[in-house]
Scaffold this motif. Structure first.
Motif, PDB file in Angstrom:
ATOM      1  N   ARG A 202       0.825  -1.201   0.000  1.00 15.17           N
ATOM      2  CA  ARG A 202       0.000   0.000   0.000  1.00 15.17           C
ATOM      3  C   ARG A 202       0.868   1.263   0.000  1.00 15.17           C
ATOM      4  N   PRO A 203       1.444   1.616  -1.168  1.00 11.47           N
ATOM      5  CA  PRO A 203       2.257   2.824  -1.224  1.00 11.47           C
ATOM      6  C   PRO A 203       1.459   4.104  -0.994  1.00 11.47           C
ATOM      7  N   ASP A 204       0.134   4.023  -1.041  1.00 11.77           N
ATOM      8  CA  ASP A 204      -0.705   5.191  -0.817  1.00 11.77           C
ATOM      9  C   ASP A 204      -0.857   5.539   0.657  1.00 11.77           C
ATOM     10  N   MET A 205      -0.552   4.592   1.539  1.00 10.92           N
ATOM     11  CA  MET A 205      -0.739   4.838   2.967  1.00 10.92           C
ATOM     12  C   MET A 205       0.244   5.903   3.456  1.00 10.92           C
ATOM     13  N   PRO A 206      -0.219   6.897   4.214  1.00 14.91           N
ATOM     14  CA  PRO A 206       0.679   7.942   4.710  1.00 14.91           C
ATOM     15  C   PRO A 206       1.572   7.430   5.831  1.00 14.91           C
ATOM     16  N   ALA A 207       2.526   8.256   6.245  1.00 13.65           N
ATOM     17  CA  ALA A 207       3.439   7.860   7.323  1.00 13.65           C
ATOM     18  C   ALA A 207       2.688   7.632   8.623  1.00 13.65           C
ATOM     19  N   LYS A 208       1.742   8.527   8.942  1.00  6.48           N
ATOM     20  CA  LYS A 208       0.992   8.406  10.192  1.00  6.48           C
ATOM     21  C   LYS A 208      -0.327   7.684   9.938  1.00  6.48           C
ATOM     22  N   LEU A 209      -0.574   6.632  10.706  1.00  3.69           N
ATOM     23  CA  LEU A 209      -1.767   5.824  10.541  1.00  3.69           C
ATOM     24  C   LEU A 209      -2.496   5.643  11.866  1.00  3.69           C
ATOM     25  N   GLN A 210      -3.764   5.305  11.780  1.00  2.00           N
ATOM     26  CA  GLN A 210      -4.539   4.878  12.932  1.00  2.00           C
ATOM     27  C   GLN A 210      -4.424   3.357  13.024  1.00  2.00           C
ATOM     28  N   VAL A 211      -3.929   2.866  14.164  1.00  2.00           N
ATOM     29  CA  VAL A 211      -3.683   1.430  14.334  1.00  2.00           C
ATOM     30  C   VAL A 211      -4.319   0.982  15.634  1.00  2.00           C
ATOM     31  N   GLY A 212      -5.150  -0.048  15.571  1.00  2.00           N
ATOM     32  CA  GLY A 212      -5.790  -0.487  16.802  1.00  2.00           C
ATOM     33  C   GLY A 212      -6.695  -1.682  16.619  1.00  2.00           C
ATOM     34  N   LEU A 213      -7.840  -1.648  17.303  1.00  2.00           N
ATOM     35  CA  LEU A 213      -8.723  -2.802  17.411  1.00  2.00           C
ATOM     36  C   LEU A 213     -10.100  -2.514  16.836  1.00  2.00           C
ATOM     37  N   THR A 214     -10.642  -3.508  16.131  1.00  2.00           N
ATOM     38  CA  THR A 214     -11.997  -3.410  15.623  1.00  2.00           C
ATOM     39  C   THR A 214     -12.789  -4.650  16.015  1.00  2.00           C
ATOM     40  N   ALA A 215     -14.111  -4.532  15.986  1.00  2.00           N
ATOM     41  CA  ALA A 215     -15.014  -5.658  16.198  1.00  2.00           C
ATOM     42  C   ALA A 215     -16.326  -5.314  15.507  1.00  2.00           C
ATOM     43  N   TYR A 216     -16.942  -6.295  14.870  1.00  2.27           N
ATOM     44  CA  TYR A 216     -18.156  -6.046  14.093  1.00  2.27           C
ATOM     45  C   TYR A 216     -18.933  -7.350  13.975  1.00  2.27           C
ATOM     46  N   SER A 217     -20.218  -7.253  13.641  1.00  3.82           N
ATOM     47  CA  SER A 217     -21.053  -8.456  13.662  1.00  3.82           C
ATOM     48  C   SER A 217     -22.300  -8.279  12.807  1.00  3.82           C
ATOM     49  N   ASP A 218     -22.790  -9.385  12.238  1.00  4.78           N
ATOM     50  CA  ASP A 218     -24.132  -9.450  11.670  1.00  4.78           C
ATOM     51  C   ASP A 218     -24.269  -8.654  10.373  1.00  4.78           C
TER      52      ASP A 218
END
Length: 255
Positions: A202-218
């Motif tokens: 992903r060369p489009d991704m910037p230097a600073k990113l949001q990195v963490g946890l997700t959860a989803y359902s249904d």
């Protein structure tokens, strides 16, 4: 002067700016202390509906209970994140259960590690086609009650997913960034080595990113209004049949 100092504090390698002096040990969380949990950022867009019922740390485990929701194209889910600049490795020990059983019984009920290009919007300023992210999650995808991984890569709101077999119970997962490359890996507690699962460039991704946890359902409930992204994002799914209790034992970061 501040701009000059900012430039001096960065080292550019492989097209990615690397912040110097980042203490990665302070970014992780063992969820033993509620005060550390308060330092996490919660992705919230003004004017949009909540996508989680709760996210609660207790006794060394973060428990996330999502509402019917999902990350797909321009549909948003829930996200707890840190802002990380440059290369990193993010790993977490996660277990995805159903509300009344060992595994979820609704389609696409999973939890995992999420990486997103930051984007500041409100319900009024949001526009389609500008979401860039990837994630690696565990739970049940297209087969209810069957342990699976979901690997999803979204560029300009075009989502491509892969589903792989997984094991029941606690899974250790990891996303490692090296420049434009993002490596996804997993292992069980008794494994000695990480198993590579997928690599995204992903060369489009910037230097600073949001990195963490997700959860989803249904997904079935979300699909009732798909692809009306505005309707879903602002009002949520038309009904809530979510069947996921996501447990995170820890999340850790390293260079």
């Amino acid at each position: 002067m501040k701009a000059a100092l900012s430039l001096l504090s960065l080292l550019v390698l492989g097209g990615v700016a690397h912040a110097q002096g980042t203490d990665f040990s302070k970014l992780g969380d063992e969820f033993n202390d509620s005060s550390s949990f308060k330092s996490w950022k919660n992705l919230q867009v003004a004017g949009w509906a909540d996508k989680w019922q709760s996210a609660t740390p207790a006794d060394g485990v973060l428990t996330i209970v999502p509402l019917s929701s999902g990350w797909y194209e321009d549909n948003f889910g829930g996200l707890l994140y840190r802002e990380i600049e440059g290369d990193f490795s993010a790993s977490a020990r996660i277990r995805s259960k159903g509300t009344n059983g060992q595994l979820p019984q609704t389609l696409f009920s999973l939890a995992g590690i999420f990486v997103r290009s930051p984007r500041e919007v409100t319900a009024q300023t949001w526009r389609r086609g500008q979401e860039n992210w990837l994630f690696f999650s565990t739970g049940c995808a297209d087969k209810a009650g069957v342990p699976q991984f979901e690997l999803k890569n979204t560029a300009n709101s075009v989502s491509k997913l892969e589903i792989r077999p997984a094991a029941t119970g606690w899974i250790q997962m990891k996303i490692t960034r090296r420049g434009a490359n993002f490596q996804l890996s997993a292992k069980r507690d008794d494994d000695t080595e990480w198993t590579p699962m997928k690599s995204f460039t992903r060369p489009d991704m910037p230097a600073k990113l949001q990195v963490g946890l997700t959860a989803y359902s249904d997904w079935n409930s979300v699909a009732k209004v798909y692809p009306n992204y505005e309707r879903y994002n602002t009002q949520g799914a038309p009904q809530n049949n979510a069947d996921l209790v996501a447990e995170v034992d820890w999340i850790r970061f390293s260079p």
